[in-house]
Design a protein around this motif. Sequence first.
Motif, PDB file in Angstrom:
ATOM      1  N   SER A  59      36.608  42.782  34.558  1.00  0.00           N
ATOM      2  CA  SER A  59      37.395  43.351  35.652  1.00  0.00           C
ATOM      3  C   SER A  59      37.862  44.763  35.321  1.00  0.00           C
ATOM      4  CB  SER A  59      38.603  42.455  35.943  1.00  0.00           C
ATOM      5  OG  SER A  59      39.384  42.987  36.996  1.00  0.00           O
ATOM      6  N   TYR A  62      35.010  47.073  35.892  1.00  0.00           N
ATOM      7  CA  TYR A  62      34.853  47.332  37.326  1.00  0.00           C
ATOM      8  C   TYR A  62      35.894  48.331  37.812  1.00  0.00           C
ATOM      9  CZ  TYR A  62      31.469  43.526  38.032  1.00  0.00           C
ATOM     10  OH  TYR A  62      30.348  42.743  38.009  1.00  0.00           O
ATOM     11  N   LEU A  63      37.125  48.184  37.345  1.00  0.00           N
ATOM     12  CA  LEU A  63      38.176  49.127  37.761  1.00  0.00           C
ATOM     13  C   LEU A  63      37.858  50.547  37.292  1.00  0.00           C
ATOM     14  CD1 LEU A  63      41.502  47.140  37.206  1.00  0.00           C
ATOM     15  CD2 LEU A  63      40.679  48.116  39.349  1.00  0.00           C
ATOM     16  N   ALA A 168      31.557  46.132  41.751  1.00  0.00           N
ATOM     17  CA  ALA A 168      31.904  44.717  41.837  1.00  0.00           C
ATOM     18  C   ALA A 168      30.610  43.929  41.692  1.00  0.00           C
ATOM     19  CB  ALA A 168      32.609  44.396  43.148  1.00  0.00           C
ATOM     20  N   GLU A 449      38.036  47.184  47.063  1.00  0.00           N
ATOM     21  CA  GLU A 449      37.631  46.554  45.807  1.00  0.00           C
ATOM     22  C   GLU A 449      38.676  46.760  44.715  1.00  0.00           C
ATOM     23  OE1 GLU A 449      35.250  44.511  45.137  1.00  0.00           O
ATOM     24  OE2 GLU A 449      34.504  44.569  47.191  1.00  0.00           O
ATOM     25  N   GLN A 453      40.480  43.756  42.797  1.00  0.00           N
ATOM     26  CA  GLN A 453      40.453  43.602  41.340  1.00  0.00           C
ATOM     27  C   GLN A 453      41.857  43.453  40.766  1.00  0.00           C
ATOM     28  OE1 GLN A 453      38.027  43.096  39.164  1.00  0.00           O
ATOM     29  NE2 GLN A 453      36.539  43.087  40.833  1.00  0.00           N
ATOM     30  N   TYR A 456      42.952  39.975  41.517  1.00  0.00           N
ATOM     31  CA  TYR A 456      42.233  39.040  40.642  1.00  0.00           C
ATOM     32  C   TYR A 456      42.833  39.060  39.238  1.00  0.00           C
ATOM     33  CZ  TYR A 456      38.505  37.156  37.736  1.00  0.00           C
ATOM     34  OH  TYR A 456      37.804  36.430  36.804  1.00  0.00           O
ATOM     35  N   GLN A 457      43.104  40.275  38.734  1.00  0.00           N
ATOM     36  CA  GLN A 457      43.682  40.372  37.400  1.00  0.00           C
ATOM     37  C   GLN A 457      45.063  39.725  37.344  1.00  0.00           C
ATOM     38  OE1 GLN A 457      43.683  44.243  35.635  1.00  0.00           O
ATOM     39  NE2 GLN A 457      41.465  44.270  35.338  1.00  0.00           N
TER      40      GLN A 457
END
Length: 505
Positions: A59, A62-63, A168, A449, A453, A456-457
């Motif tokens: 993650s 992705y960030l 993502a 996105e 993220q 999600y984190q």
Amino acid sequence: MRIATSNYFERSLTNMQTRQSALDRSQMELSTGKKIITPSDDPTGANTAIRLRKELDVSDRYLTAQNSAERFNLLSENSVASMTDIIFRAEELLLTSVNGTMDQNSLNAIAEELQQRLDQFEGLANTTNANGDFIFSGFQTSTQPYQKDDFGYNIYKGDDGQRDVLIAAGFKVEVNDPGSMFIDNVPSSTASFVPTPNPANPSNSEISMGFVTKKAEFESTLAPVYPAPYTVNFVAGAAAGNIRVEVRDSGGVAVPIEPNKSAFLDIAPGDSVEFNGIEFKTQTNPAPAVGDSFQFDSSPDTSILWTLQQAIDAMSMVSTSYNASRDAANGSAAELTIGNIVDPSSGHVFDDYTVNILAGGTFEVFDSKGTLVAGPEDYLTNNKVSFLGIEFDISGTPAAGDVFHVDRPESQARVDLVGGLLTELKGGLTTIDNTRSEMGARLNAIEVEITAQYRYQEVTKSTLASVEEIDIYEAINNLESDKVGLQASQQAFAKIQNLSLFNYL
């Protein structure tokens, strides 16, 4: 059963060690904040924690990619927004230039500001990011996308590649837009002519792009009169060392060249050549050589940079009088001069007229489409040739068979040209706005996105905490309990150690 002293010592020591170990464990949990110190503490929980940490690492990557994609697209969007402002200002200046009261000084001032706007646009088209990479050159990030050729026109040197970044799982987003997609693919109101050298060309000389400078004449001489593509040939001149240029249409027919409508034009290196309302430049060094040949293929698209350059050049078109030149085959010494417009209400709409001198002191006039528009009329009475509100003085004595070609004033040609350039700028604004919209859509997707993220984190970190982190209140309570237990076992051992039967005798 008898309990030996050694048994007592062993059991007491084991008890104190167990208490000390429990206290050490409680202290370690408090200092680390973790309840799984080693995998053996909770094999299932340790495996879950490892998996959750890996997911957090992915993650984070992705960030990082999302932030990079956002930064690149924001830089591009800011540059494109500035391009839009430049086009708006250029449109204002061009609309001002068609004002009939504009004199040469006013047009020069407009040309100077247009030059500044062009320079500014060039800088934006060649924008680099923090790493020094060109953002509008496609995959060729180390190549400056727009470079001037020997004639001062900006030519795109990048490619059509569009880089993307994985932001993502299964979702890629573009981080650049090549200039060829929104700067060079502007629909042209007339045409741009791109020269291609003959493979057998023995010289390294070049000719410039061909641009329409007299729109009305160009439109009146299109197919089937002189259909494109055109072939430009350099041939030997009449005198030794001289060089001529000829232009032929797709059928091999010679196209009349300005100003005398000749099939040939003697030139010097660096001269410009005009035919059918199209103008191109020759190279000074190396100069064109006999045998050089180029094909002019029309392109339906043009470049915003070319359009701005044409707008600057158009500001030098200021003449308000019609110009008359003798036909190349005309041997007369007579001339038509001072072609003033004496009746603006008349229909002088074409760029090109042909005046034929007839016997008996009369003349007739045809427009560029071959239609008779005036005559036969007398020119001897006032020693003037007048038609459609245009009046020429006659210098010398014309003879029957003399032919003169008349071009519309440059100021009127400028108005026509500016009208076409405004259309092209509007088309350029559309292509830029479309590209800017795509950038905006990408930025919105990236923002979504990024938010996803972070959420999600947040959930993953909460789950990871529940698996491996301690309950601080429970841990403090355990620490105090273990500390009291250890102290009690130590005190009990000390008291029992001092007991002796002799104390009771």
